[in-house]
Design an enzyme around this catalytic site. Sequence first.
Site, PDB file in Angstrom:
ATOM      1  N   GLY A 221       0.805  -1.190  -0.001  1.00 26.68           N
ATOM      2  CA  GLY A 221      -0.042  -0.065  -0.057  1.00 26.68           C
ATOM      3  C   GLY A 221       0.791   1.191   0.092  1.00 26.68           C
TER       4      GLY A 221
ATOM      5  N   GLU B 179       2.071 -36.682  -0.267  1.00 25.83           N
ATOM      6  CA  GLU B 179       1.542 -35.651   0.541  1.00 25.83           C
ATOM      7  C   GLU B 179       1.168 -35.866   1.756  1.00 25.83           C
ATOM      8  OE1 GLU B 179       1.644 -32.602  -0.534  1.00 25.83           O
ATOM      9  OE2 GLU B 179       2.460 -33.170  -2.539  1.00 25.83           O
TER      10      GLU B 179
ATOM     11  N   HIS C 153       4.018 -35.165   4.060  1.00 25.78           N
ATOM     12  CA  HIS C 153       4.155 -33.681   4.587  1.00 25.78           C
ATOM     13  C   HIS C 153       3.163 -33.733   5.538  1.00 25.78           C
ATOM     14  CE1 HIS C 153       7.219 -32.610   1.770  1.00 25.78           C
ATOM     15  NE2 HIS C 153       6.489 -33.021   0.633  1.00 25.78           N
TER      16      HIS C 153
END
Length: 619
Positions: free
Chosen positions: A213, A431, A434
Amino acid sequence: MDNKKGKGLGGMSIILMIVAVLLIFWVTNQSQERNRSYTLDQYREAVESQQVESAVIYQDKAVPTGQIELHLADENEVRYVNISNVSEEEEYLREAGVECELAAVPKESVFMSTIFPTLIMVVAVLAVFAFMRRQSGMNDGGAGAKAMNFGKSRARMMTDKDKKVTFQDVAGLKEEKEELEEIVDFLKEPGKYIQVGARIPKGVLLEGPPGTGKTLLAKAVAGEAGVPFFTISGSDFVEMFVGVGASRVRDLFEDAKKNAPCIIFIDEIDAVARRRGTGMGGGHDEREQTLNQLLVEMDGFGVNEGIIVMAATNRVDILDPAILRPGRFDRKVVVGRPDVQGRFEILSVHARTKPLGEDVDLRQIAQTTAGFTGADLENLLNESAILAAKQARMYIVQEDIRRAFVKVGIGSEKKSRVISEKDRKITAYHEAGHAILFHLLPDVGPVYTVSIIPTGAGAAGYTMPLPEKDEMFNTRGEMLQDITVSLGGRIAEEIIFDDITTGASQDIKQATSLAKAMVTKFGMSREVGLINYDSDSEEVFIGRDLAHTRGYGEEVAGKIDREVKRIIDECYDKAKAMITEHIDVLHKCAELLLEKEKISREEFESLFEQNTQEESTKQ
């Protein structure tokens, strides 16, 4: 000033269009007159071939000459022919059997026949010359055509008439706004600062990651102060021609002095203010001349003149030191990533124009988007709105935000891609490995989503954690846990298939990079000690040294390699032991993934609960 130029240019264009239309009308009329005229030979031929039905002879009694108006029978058209003797031609037509009558020559206006066409031509020529003069920048008020406009500033000036941005439109930057409020106060009431001898900074540098920003904050300062706001990108100064950028800098500051008090905002200033005389191939003449001129101009206007230069960058480390000294950009405002309260305020601002369902909790979204910038949060809600619109729904629900979170963080899912059953099984166990470590290790989880659906990033699947807290620092233990989690997929493949694949290459790369940073950069190795051996290999590309040498000998290099390997090996052994201990969960998770392709946090955590219940039952 720009509006006046635009109006003048528009008025000139209208005048030119009117003149052009009149000129075309006159030329067309003259062309038609020529097409309707006959020569004497054509006239004779038409009479002898009996094409002429009737004729009117126009004669001026003072002279024997005149004009015949021929009415053709076949073509139903009129033709004109000039004659030298009216009486002879009248007799000729009557002998040929053509009805004819005599008439007086109609009086023509000298103005319309001669003066008016001449005036049109003169005005058209003058208008064309004036327009060309204006376009080439030869007159004082000319804007200059693009071909001759290299030295003009490309800054856009915003005034009160434009859409105003205020501090209320900037959410999540409370401290940053407080730092800039005195700039706003000075622009509104400079007298109270001048009377006590206070010097307001000439330059304010907004530093921070992309999307936090910085540009919006600069616009808000101008909006709060109600002063003109000149905005330009750093790349707009630099051209292929040496000296153009310096000319644009001079022109920008001249315009700013005419509109003082005002704000000049230079976005991505590192494009023009990079450290001089460095980088591959030496310096860059055009950029360095532009920077030199910028330094001179910032020294050129006096203290408290009402011109404040603001700039934004996310690479303050490569800026030239001369531009950062007091008297130029002497104030730095760090615009960092928002905290949980800041993220909630940003989400609230972007949700004003988006209808939300009853199940959408912005505060919960803020808690689960740690590390997101304002731009990331805006993109998250925008993607959610797109998903809702695709389903022809008039409001956003929590599932839209969940799917958008995955899309933004990982990439679009490629559900149509055909994957073999063997690859799906390998991905499921990978996966699951993990996910188990994310769940068991305290500082890296919990698991948000586990999927074996390929993504646009090229991954065969993904395991997305859910960061629930903002942290300023990473501890040694957290970094070791990150390395441990990275190795979970490879270990699961080894245990189940007694073989390994190339799917863990990115995991290994991340683990190695993190372990090396612990040893060489963060001083987290007792063997190597508290010495920074980081080589900063990117410096040659960001404008530092072309010739890059290693700052340590072979003995130290050997210690570093041994320490990196030791860290990786210890994390590997720890991960293998944890996955082996929860082998039942590994199998259940893989089976569930093969069945559903994607599982949520609740579904994954229920596998551990089931496993605990089964173990307690056995005992």
